[in-house]
Write an enzyme that holds these catalytic residues in place. Structure first.
Site, PDB file in Angstrom:
ATOM      1  N   LYS A  11       0.822  -1.212   0.000  1.00  0.00           N
ATOM      2  CA  LYS A  11       0.000   0.000   0.000  1.00  0.00           C
ATOM      3  C   LYS A  11       0.862   1.271   0.000  1.00  0.00           C
ATOM      4  CE  LYS A  11      -4.019  -2.289   2.106  1.00  0.00           C
ATOM      5  NZ  LYS A  11      -5.061  -2.215   3.177  1.00  0.00           N
ATOM      6  N   TYR A  51     -12.061  -2.145  -4.244  1.00  0.00           N
ATOM      7  CA  TYR A  51     -12.637  -2.325  -2.903  1.00  0.00           C
ATOM      8  C   TYR A  51     -14.168  -2.226  -2.914  1.00  0.00           C
ATOM      9  CZ  TYR A  51      -8.220  -2.341  -0.228  1.00  0.00           C
ATOM     10  OH  TYR A  51      -7.013  -2.676   0.340  1.00  0.00           O
ATOM     11  N   ASN A 114      -2.280   0.146   6.847  1.00  0.00           N
ATOM     12  CA  ASN A 114      -1.765  -1.129   7.347  1.00  0.00           C
ATOM     13  C   ASN A 114      -0.864  -1.873   6.365  1.00  0.00           C
ATOM     14  OD1 ASN A 114      -3.723  -1.946   5.593  1.00  0.00           O
ATOM     15  ND2 ASN A 114      -5.003  -2.990   7.104  1.00  0.00           N
ATOM     16  N   HIS A 117      -2.069  -5.486   1.392  1.00  0.00           N
ATOM     17  CA  HIS A 117      -3.342  -6.161   1.093  1.00  0.00           C
ATOM     18  C   HIS A 117      -3.054  -7.593   0.681  1.00  0.00           C
ATOM     19  CE1 HIS A 117      -7.242  -7.101  -0.724  1.00  0.00           C
ATOM     20  NE2 HIS A 117      -6.534  -7.679  -1.681  1.00  0.00           N
ATOM     21  N   GLU A 128      -9.241 -10.241  -8.122  1.00  0.00           N
ATOM     22  CA  GLU A 128      -8.204  -9.234  -7.862  1.00  0.00           C
ATOM     23  C   GLU A 128      -6.998  -9.394  -8.789  1.00  0.00           C
ATOM     24  OE1 GLU A 128      -7.480  -9.450  -3.633  1.00  0.00           O
ATOM     25  OE2 GLU A 128      -9.442  -8.573  -3.172  1.00  0.00           O
TER      26      GLU A 128
HETATM   27  N1  UDP Z   1     -10.023  -0.594   6.825  1.00  0.00           N
HETATM   28  C1  UDP Z   1     -10.187   0.604   7.523  1.00  0.00           C
HETATM   29  N2  UDP Z   1     -10.952   0.593   8.660  1.00  0.00           N
HETATM   30  C2  UDP Z   1     -11.559  -0.529   9.125  1.00  0.00           C
HETATM   31  C3  UDP Z   1     -11.402  -1.737   8.416  1.00  0.00           C
HETATM   32  C4  UDP Z   1     -10.629  -1.728   7.271  1.00  0.00           C
HETATM   33  O1  UDP Z   1      -9.655   1.626   7.127  1.00  0.00           O
HETATM   34  O2  UDP Z   1     -12.245  -0.484  10.164  1.00  0.00           O
HETATM   35  C5  UDP Z   1      -9.209  -0.592   5.602  1.00  0.00           C
HETATM   36  C6  UDP Z   1      -7.846  -1.253   5.810  1.00  0.00           C
HETATM   37  O3  UDP Z   1      -6.877  -0.578   4.991  1.00  0.00           O
HETATM   38  C7  UDP Z   1      -8.108  -2.662   5.318  1.00  0.00           C
HETATM   39  C8  UDP Z   1      -9.050  -2.402   4.138  1.00  0.00           C
HETATM   40  O4  UDP Z   1      -9.876  -1.335   4.589  1.00  0.00           O
HETATM   41  O5  UDP Z   1      -6.931  -3.343   4.959  1.00  0.00           O
HETATM   42  C9  UDP Z   1      -9.920  -3.567   3.717  1.00  0.00           C
HETATM   43  O6  UDP Z   1     -10.607  -4.054   4.853  1.00  0.00           O
HETATM   44  P1  UDP Z   1     -10.729  -5.615   5.146  1.00  0.00           P
HETATM   45  O7  UDP Z   1     -11.716  -5.789   6.236  1.00  0.00           O
HETATM   46  O8  UDP Z   1     -10.963  -6.342   3.861  1.00  0.00           O
HETATM   47  O9  UDP Z   1      -9.274  -5.973   5.750  1.00  0.00           O
HETATM   48  P2  UDP Z   1      -8.057  -6.833   5.151  1.00  0.00           P
HETATM   49  O10 UDP Z   1      -8.640  -7.934   4.287  1.00  0.00           O
HETATM   50  O11 UDP Z   1      -7.189  -5.879   4.368  1.00  0.00           O
HETATM   51  O12 UDP Z   1      -7.345  -7.366   6.362  1.00  0.00           O
HETATM   52 MG    MG Z   2     -10.043  -7.841   2.778  1.00  0.00          MG
END
Ligand code: UDP
Ligand code: MG
Length: 141
Positions: A11, A51, A114, A117, A128
């Protein structure tokens, strides 16, 4: 174990912090083969499309802003149980909840910023990978 393909995105926070090499190295050393790789800057429309499952979530607009703030590095990884393996190496979405020695524990600043991805299932991995790569761009051997 099945050989799978999965998609990772380093990211904008990670790329800006010059972590591209470190993170790709961790993935490679863990046995995930990099079979496709590119660096690009997402447009807002691309980030929204990638997303789209999160479009109703309260964090969506902020996530799109973050994902378009600078370049990302996208890669297709291949290996035994690659989807679960990548998720394991990444750690929990919220770095505060991520296990020790995971990428998010070591490098993420917040639940949004974070670092990385990873696809979460076979179907999403297919979507994806196709979002960023054509078949001809993925090395066959
Ligand atoms: N995210 C966020 N706030 C939240 C949850 C997710 O900003 O409360 C962002 C974060 O960058 C995350 C992405 O949205 O990686 C996609 O969310 P997901 O729940 O799919 O998490 P991941 O699969 O990336 O662990
Ligand atoms: Mg996810």
């Amino acid at each position: 174990m099945a050989i799978e393909r999965t998609l990772t995105i380093l990211k904008p926070d990670a790329v800006a912090a010059a972590l591209t090499g470190t993170l790709l190295s961790r993935l490679e050393k863990a046995g995930l083969k990099i079979i496709g790789l590119k660096r690009l800057r997402l447009t807002p429309a691309q980030a929204e499309g990638f997303y789209h499952v999160h479009r109703q979530r309260p964090f969506f607009a902020s996530l799109v802003k973050f994902m378009t703030e600078g370049p990302v590095v996208v890669a297709v990884l291949e290996g035994d149980s690659a989807i679960a393996r990548l998720r394991e190496l990444m750690g929990a979405t919220d770095p505060a909840k991520a296990a020790a020695s995971t990428i998010r524990k070591d490098f993420a600043a917040s639940i949004e910023r974070n670092a990385i991805h990873g696809s979460d299932a076979v179907e999403t991995a297919r979507f994806e990978i196709g979002f960023f790569f054509s078949g001809a761009e993925l090395s066959q051997e």
